[in-house]
Scaffold this motif. Structure first.
Motif, PDB file in Angstrom:
ATOM      1  N   MET A   1      76.313  57.688  45.247  1.00 41.08           N
ATOM      2  CA  MET A   1      75.791  58.139  46.535  1.00 41.08           C
ATOM      3  C   MET A   1      75.694  56.989  47.532  1.00 41.08           C
ATOM      4  N   ARG A   2      75.217  55.833  47.046  1.00 44.99           N
ATOM      5  CA  ARG A   2      75.099  54.686  47.947  1.00 44.99           C
ATOM      6  C   ARG A   2      76.463  54.219  48.412  1.00 44.99           C
TER       7      ARG A   2
ATOM      8  N   LEU B   1      80.200  66.445  50.776  1.00 46.61           N
ATOM      9  CA  LEU B   1      80.127  66.603  49.329  1.00 46.61           C
ATOM     10  C   LEU B   1      79.200  67.733  48.947  1.00 46.61           C
ATOM     11  N   SER B   2      79.517  68.370  47.839  1.00 48.33           N
ATOM     12  CA  SER B   2      78.604  69.371  47.310  1.00 48.33           C
ATOM     13  C   SER B   2      77.861  68.733  46.158  1.00 48.33           C
ATOM     14  N   THR B   3      76.606  69.126  45.966  1.00 49.39           N
ATOM     15  CA  THR B   3      75.839  68.484  44.904  1.00 49.39           C
ATOM     16  C   THR B   3      74.660  69.340  44.486  1.00 49.39           C
ATOM     17  N   HIS B   4      74.167  69.084  43.287  1.00 43.12           N
ATOM     18  CA  HIS B   4      72.931  69.720  42.832  1.00 43.12           C
ATOM     19  C   HIS B   4      71.797  68.706  42.783  1.00 43.12           C
ATOM     20  N   ASP B   5      72.099  67.454  43.115  1.00 40.63           N
ATOM     21  CA  ASP B   5      71.061  66.434  43.079  1.00 40.63           C
ATOM     22  C   ASP B   5      70.321  66.421  44.404  1.00 40.63           C
ATOM     23  N   LEU B   6      69.323  67.330  44.502  1.00 42.86           N
ATOM     24  CA  LEU B   6      68.668  67.569  45.783  1.00 42.86           C
ATOM     25  C   LEU B   6      68.023  66.327  46.367  1.00 42.86           C
TER      26      LEU B   6
ATOM     27  N   LEU C   1      68.416  63.117  45.841  1.00 45.84           N
ATOM     28  CA  LEU C   1      69.367  62.098  46.285  1.00 45.84           C
ATOM     29  C   LEU C   1      70.019  62.522  47.579  1.00 45.84           C
ATOM     30  N   ALA C   2      70.445  63.768  47.624  1.00 40.19           N
ATOM     31  CA  ALA C   2      71.147  64.257  48.805  1.00 40.19           C
ATOM     32  C   ALA C   2      70.233  64.162  50.031  1.00 40.19           C
ATOM     33  N   LEU C   3      68.969  64.565  49.846  1.00 42.08           N
ATOM     34  CA  LEU C   3      68.071  64.554  51.000  1.00 42.08           C
ATOM     35  C   LEU C   3      67.742  63.134  51.459  1.00 42.08           C
TER      36      LEU C   3
END
Lengths: 351, 340
Positions: B190-191, B206-211, B213-215
């Motif tokens: 992500m970084r 990107l699509s992700t389920h890691d909320l 991190l994404a936020l």
């Protein structure tokens, strides 16, 4: 950087060694047989030195030379076809016969050999040259018919596995029809068909060798034009499309190339098993690459080497041509290749 | 809402996505999508499984045709571009694991040059330089000659990102780039993506389920939902206006507006007064909440936990005015269980 250039050099050395092996085996194929001819005389005869014995000249020009050339071209053709199939289907078990193209050829030949006796009243196996031409043409028609069907289907279905299954099904249907034809045929014709099915590099002789050589010398270089597309295809459909590849078109081109190579070889030599599937694996373990810029020439050379080697064994003094080429490729070649691949991959978990 | 310095790379209006079942029937996955992908931003697509994240991504990268509506890529309809044109504008990283035998990292990344190389795919010196730079950017130059089937999932994901970089596209799509990865690798990827946005002005989607991190890392979030369609905005705006809370409230997740983070929602059976501040306070609050006890500084209760003590004793618990001291949160939890 040093390591990379060394690796490259290593591959060049390997390619050179295989080329030398090819030349050596070619020489052995000319010299060794039921009549042994010294190397020096072989070279003299090839250089058109009329001092050598006429019998030897005839053996070399009428039998061994066409046979060796056929083996070289057929071996590389089948190996290239096998590599193309394995790349397109991303399946290590794929080979030239997987899409039913060679079954199509068999079906065409079965129709001609088996029906000519029962319906036309002509035992084709006795007609000689015209019979051979008829067999070749029917094999090409049969395999091309199957290939067109596969190409048509390949534009309709998305998944490669679906296509693979359809190819295998076509193979089953073809062998079922051949079974029915055999049942209704005269014993003599069935025997002629079985002999065709055993495969041989010696059937291409005299007038027939020219068209075979010309067709192979056109189709083999054409198959090299697909190298970049095959490399991109390795990544799978998604990535390949994203890199600008027209998947349907490339898939059709590669299948057509592999199909035509298989069709021509099968038409002239009969269905040769094993070579096309094994050689790509052998090359991947020898050259340790997935790059088709290197794989294509190497499968062509190694394919020729294996075909020449098997031909040599089938003609060894003692067997007197009694061993059909398909038995040699499977009985002797398969364990060797299997053991090499096994050694290289024993510690790998996948596949 | 128009802004002067903001340009949209991709504009989507009244888009309907889905799959073709047969000649005239479609399976509609999502419809009436209106949004924009801004250049130089990292946009994260969030939504539960099956909501159509992959379908949307595949439609936007023109792997599958849209059913209705418009997708404009650099203000031209995406259908007007050829496959090769798109190959030079959008690079993708997919969920395929790509365990190809005998292919080195260098060879994999060099595939990214395919849209630019000649008929035989021969690499020019410029291509080679770009490949090496791309491998360098994702920080795996030490793995250049390794075969990709010997890499860890995180390393292979970086190699795939390097491939997309070698493709030199202004836009990069990544389908769940952090799936399969351990937590440090997730953060690292992500970084890395965030850096690529900032330093090289790449538009990353990107699509992700890691909320969480994404936020924390995304400049903009697309919330995809079966009922509401797509809601977009910066994570902060969405958290202020309650969109994030309502988006996740149905799924047993509580959105903590103060921290901007998520919490598994618990039902509390009791409330205890805890006094104090700082990290010790927060940790105790977290531990008690996990055990079904809500925490407050103001409420009245028989039990009071004092975290302010600074001498050798860790925590004091006052129960019915009796003082108990505990040495760790573990001990505290046992103590509380005994009392209640």
């Amino acid at each position: 950087m040093y390591l990379k250039s060394l690796l490259k050099d290593k591959n060049y050395i390997l390619l050179t060694v295989s080329l030398l092996t090819l030349v050596l085996l070619f020489g052995l194929n000319l010299a060794v047989g039921s009549v042994s001819i010294p190397f020096k005389s072989v070279i003299n005869i090839l250089l058109r030195d009329s001092q050598e014995s006429i019998v030897w000249q005839n053996i070399i020009f009428k039998s061994r030379l066409p046979q060796s050339i056929t083996a070289i071209l057929a071996g590389s053709g089948l190996a290239i076809s096998g590599l193309q199939m394995q790349t397109v289907f991303r399946n290590p078990l794929a080979g030239p016969s997987v899409l039913g193209v060679s079954s199509g050829a068999s079906l065409g030949v079965a129709f001609v050999i088996l029906l000519s006796g029962s319906i036309g009243g002509v035992v084709l196996s006795k007609v000689g040259f015209i019979g051979n031409v008829a067999i070749t043409i029917s094999a090409i028609i049969g395999s091309m018919a199957v290939m067109s069907l596969i190409l048509y289907v390949s534009q309709k279905v998305k998944g490669n596995v679906t296509l693979l299954i359809i190819g295998v099904m076509i193979g089953y249907i073809a062998s079922a029809i051949i079974g029915v034809l055999k049942f209704f045929s005269v014993e003599e014709d069935v025997k002629a068909y079985v002999i065709w099915g055993l495969g041989s590099f010696s059937r291409v002789s005299g007038n027939q060798i020219a068209p075979f050589v010309i067709m192979m010398l056109i189709t083999i270089p054409l198959s090299f034009l697909l190298i970049k597309q095959m490399n991109i295809m390795l990544l799978g459909d998604g990535y390949a499309r994203n890199l600008g590849l027209n998947i349907n078109r490339s898939r059709a081109l590669i299948i057509a190339s592999a199909g035509i190579l298989t069709a021509i070889v099968t038409a002239y030599c009969g269905p040769i098993v094993f070579l096309g599937m094994a050689v790509p694996h052998l090359c991947r373990s020898i050259f340790k690459t997935s790059d088709h810029k290197l794989l294509m020439p190497s499968v062509a050379i190694i394919g020729s080497i294996l075909a020449l080697g098997c031909n040599l064994i089938s003609r060894m003094p003692g067997f007197e041509g009694a061993l059909p080429i398909n038995s040699v490729t499977s009985l002797i070649g398969a364990p060797i290749v299997a053991s090499i691949i096994f050694k290289k991959r024993a510690n790998e978990t996948s596949e | 809402m128009k802004h002067r310095n903001r340009s949209a790379n991709i504009t989507i209006s009244s888009l309907k996505i889905g799959y073709k079942i047969d000649k005239s029937r479609y399976k509609i996955i999502s419809s009436n999508i209106n949004t924009q992908l801004y250049s130089g931003e990292l946009t994260a697509l969030l939504g539960e499984n099956g909501v159509g994240k992959s379908t949307l991504m595949r439609t936007l990268s023109s792997f599958i045709p849209k059913i209705e509506g418009d997708i404009n890529l650099f203000s031209k309809p995406i259908d007007n571009y050829s496959v090769t044109d798109i190959a030079k504008m959008i690079g993708v990283v997919l969920t395929d694991r790509c365990l190809i035998k005998n292919m080195s990292v260098y060879e994999l990344v060099s595939m990214g040059r395919a849209p630019y190389t000649n008929f035989w795919g021969v690499l020019s010196n410029i291509d080679k330089k770009i490949i090496e730079e791309s491998i360098d950017l994702v920080g795996i130059s030490n793995l250049t000659n390794r075969d990709i089937d010997t890499l860890s999932d995180g390393e292979r994901q970086k190699a795939m990102i390097a491939k997309a970089l070698a493709q030199q596209t202004p836009i990069i799509f990544l389908d769940e780039p952090t799936a399969f990865l351990d937590f440090p690798s997730k953060v690292e990827i992500m970084r890395l993506l965030h850096n690529l946005c900032r330093e090289f002005q790449k538009t990353i989607f990107l699509s992700t389920h890691d909320l969480e991190l994404a936020l924390q890392i995304a400049d903009r979030v697309w919330l995809m939902d079966k009922q509401q369609g797509i809601t977009t905005g910066t994570p902060e705006d969405l958290s202020l206006n309650g969109d994030l809370s309502s988006f996740f409230s149905r799924k047993g997740i509580e959105f903590d507006k103060d921290s901007g983070l998520f919490r598994v929602s618990n039902r509390y059976s009791k409330k205890i007064k805890v006094t104090g501040h700082g990290q010790k306070f927060l940790m105790i609050k977290k531990a008690l909440r996990r055990n079904g006890i809500d925490v407050s500084r103001e409420c009245e209760s028989n039990t009071i936990i004092d975290t302010k003590e600074t001498n050798s004793n860790f925590i004091y618990v006052y129960h019915n005015n009796k003082k108990i001291d505990v040495q760790s949160i573990d001990e505290l939890l046992w103590c509380i269980r005994d009392i209640i």
